[in-house]
Design a protein around this motif. Structure first.
Motif, PDB file in Angstrom:
ATOM      1  N   SER A 101      48.483 -62.817 -78.933  1.00 12.03           N
ATOM      2  CA  SER A 101      47.131 -62.266 -78.973  1.00 12.03           C
ATOM      3  C   SER A 101      46.968 -61.256 -77.850  1.00 12.03           C
ATOM      4  N   SER A 164      39.935 -58.555 -79.932  1.00 14.00           N
ATOM      5  CA  SER A 164      39.224 -59.366 -80.922  1.00 14.00           C
ATOM      6  C   SER A 164      40.214 -60.314 -81.593  1.00 14.00           C
ATOM      7  N   ILE A 166      41.450 -60.978 -84.335  1.00 12.46           N
ATOM      8  CA  ILE A 166      41.838 -60.589 -85.687  1.00 12.46           C
ATOM      9  C   ILE A 166      43.363 -60.517 -85.755  1.00 12.46           C
ATOM     10  N   VAL A 178      44.383 -60.668 -93.693  1.00 12.97           N
ATOM     11  CA  VAL A 178      43.646 -60.479 -92.445  1.00 12.97           C
ATOM     12  C   VAL A 178      42.931 -61.780 -92.126  1.00 12.97           C
ATOM     13  N   TRP A 179      43.134 -62.277 -90.898  1.00  9.48           N
ATOM     14  CA  TRP A 179      42.556 -63.543 -90.471  1.00  9.48           C
ATOM     15  C   TRP A 179      41.646 -63.315 -89.272  1.00  9.48           C
ATOM     16  N   ASP A 180      40.537 -64.030 -89.231  1.00  7.30           N
ATOM     17  CA  ASP A 180      39.658 -64.032 -88.073  1.00  7.30           C
ATOM     18  C   ASP A 180      39.748 -65.409 -87.426  1.00  7.30           C
ATOM     19  N   SER A 182      38.368 -66.571 -84.906  1.00  8.47           N
ATOM     20  CA  SER A 182      37.142 -67.078 -84.281  1.00  8.47           C
ATOM     21  C   SER A 182      36.259 -67.792 -85.288  1.00  8.47           C
ATOM     22  N   ARG A 183      36.592 -67.687 -86.550  1.00  4.73           N
ATOM     23  CA  ARG A 183      35.759 -68.288 -87.589  1.00  4.73           C
ATOM     24  C   ARG A 183      36.388 -69.585 -88.077  1.00  4.73           C
ATOM     25  N   ARG A 199      39.754 -68.169 -90.437  1.00  2.00           N
ATOM     26  CA  ARG A 199      39.314 -67.897 -91.799  1.00  2.00           C
ATOM     27  C   ARG A 199      39.983 -66.628 -92.312  1.00  2.00           C
ATOM     28  N   GLN A 200      40.456 -66.697 -93.553  1.00  2.00           N
ATOM     29  CA  GLN A 200      41.055 -65.518 -94.172  1.00  2.00           C
ATOM     30  C   GLN A 200      39.939 -64.547 -94.546  1.00  2.00           C
ATOM     31  N   VAL A 201      40.027 -63.344 -93.997  1.00  2.00           N
ATOM     32  CA  VAL A 201      38.974 -62.349 -94.202  1.00  2.00           C
ATOM     33  C   VAL A 201      39.249 -61.497 -95.424  1.00  2.00           C
ATOM     34  N   CYS A 220      42.444 -49.709 -83.167  1.00  3.03           N
ATOM     35  CA  CYS A 220      42.016 -50.722 -84.151  1.00  3.03           C
ATOM     36  C   CYS A 220      41.314 -50.127 -85.369  1.00  3.03           C
TER      37      CYS A 220
END
Length: 416
Positions: A101, A164, A166, A178-180, A182-183, A199-201, A220
């Motif tokens: 990260s 972030s 992501i 794409v994964w977030d 933080s969710r 969570r998969q965005v 980004c």
């Protein structure tokens, strides 16, 4: 630009006796990674194992050519270097992709974006053979959670460089996801629902072959993906839609990387060429051809001996490093069409610059990792100004400036 000094092998780390895993386990080092702050090095050493190594290496290791790291009885070997200790991550599957990260360590008065959402300040994502992505806490070596969704090998991973949470993953199932982190996401477990981070965005579909590589631009705004196709795809990281296809290679594109100011994109292909693009316009700016050296020619060699495996930009953006099947590590200066330095290496698969420059790490088919010296350069004031401007100005914005044409050409890398 004068020729750079030839890269010198500083250290070579070899795995100890392979641990007893399923026979399908491979020994290749498909991926190496430095943490953004340069404090950690991740080495996928084969046989389902990833080593997390504090950087810099000890003087004894950098002073000798070879240093073996052996595992005894399946336990992680650790040693103290300050508070940091080497860690062994048992992934249970062949590891293909690695990514740290970009979350920085929190400083006085700063609010760390990762810590603010309840995540550790530095994590390592590992892409596995079965389609899982396992996310680990670097400081402890603990497994935090797994991301499920891909149906085949996760070949590459890329975190958003802006801090972030992501993450983008590239897979042999021909998709990018794409994964977030933080969710949170709820998933069923028996009669209850469990809460899991990540969570998969978005699912990005468009490739018809395995996706080998993904790279998020430093600003980004863009994502480049390379698959077993003659074109690379450029995506918007804001709308997650396809911007354009980059067509120009004659064979499979297998690696890509953005320059530190996001103004350039390079793609490497099995056609033995690196193409330098303007990602904003899609224009080809330069082609770097990998011509075999006479000393490496073999009467039995085939036409694909120069097939490229990996390409990466240096941290200041003035050099490129490439690894090819002709057993050479090449260093290229941005303004020249021929390499400025070579180093013989065997069976190279990947390469990555140290974030602060001066070193290159390469991984091999034998599960080894090698550390090479890289040219250190003092950037000119012209380049520093260009880099600063291009960090926030697109090519079109530069072309709209009321400045002389030659200055526009320099700022858009039409002249080097």
């Amino acid at each position: 630009c004068p020729a750079a000094e030839e890269p010198v092998l500083l250290a070579e780390l070899k795995p100890g006796r392979p641990q007893r895993y399923d026979w399908k386990s491979s020994c290749e080092t498909w991926s190496v990674a430095f943490s953004p702050d340069g404090a950690w090095f991740a080495w996928s050493q084969g046989h389902c194992v990833v080593k997390l190594i504090p950087w810099p290496l000890g003087e004894a290791e950098l002073g000798c050519k070879t240093s073996e790291r052996k595992s005894r009885g399946g336990k992680a070997e650790t040693w103290s270097r300050g508070a940091a200790k080497e860690k062994t991550l048992e992934c249970g599957q062949i590891v293909w992709g690695l990514a740290f990260s970009a979350w920085p360590a929190a400083e006085d008065g700063d609010t760390d974006p990762a810590c603010a959402v309840g995540l550790p300040c530095l994590v390592l994502a590992t892409g596995l053979n079965d389609g899982q992505i396992k996310v680990w806490e670097v400081q402890t070596g603990h497994l935090l959670f797994s991301l499920l969704g891909h149906q085949d090998v996760v070949r590459d991973l890329s975190f958003a460089p802006n801090g972030s949470p992501i993450l983008v993953s590239a897979s042999r199932d021909k998709t990018l996801r794409v994964w977030d982190l933080s969710r949170d996401v709820l998933f069923p477990s028996g009669d209850t629902f469990l809460l899991s981070p990540g969570r998969q965005v978005q699912v990005l579909s468009g490739h018809v072959q395995w996706v080998y590589c993904c790279s998020i631009s430093p600003d980004c705004s863009m994502l480049c993906s390379a698959a077993g196709e003659k074109s690379a795809l450029l995506w918007s990281m804001r709308s997650y839609t396809l911007i354009r296809r980059l067509e120009g290679h004659q064979s499979s594109v297998v690696s890509c990387d953005f320059s530190p100011d996001s103004a350039l994109l390079v793609t490497a292909s099995y056609d033995a060429c690196v193409i330098m693009w303007d990602p904003y316009t899609g224009e080809q700016l330069r082609t770097l051809r990998h011509v075999p050296l006479h000393s490496t020619l073999d009467s039995s060699s085939e036409i694909h001996t120069s097939s490229l495996r990996s390409v990466c930009f240096s941290p200041e953006g003035l050099y490129l490093a490439t690894v090819a099947d002709d057993r050479l590590l090449r260093i290229w200066a941005l303004e020249l069409r021929s390499p400025v330095a070579f180093a013989p290496m065997t069976n190279g698969l990947c390469c990555m610059y140290f974030p602060h420059g001066g070193f290159i790490a390469t991984g091999t088919r034998d599960g080894h990792v090698q550390f090479w010296t890289a040219p250190r350069v003092l950037s000119s004031l012209k380049h520093l100004c260009r880099k600063a401007l291009r960090t926030f100005l697109t090519t079109y914005q530069v072309l709209a400036l009321p400045i002389p044409r030659k200055l526009k050409e320099f700022l858009t890398y039409r002249t080097f």
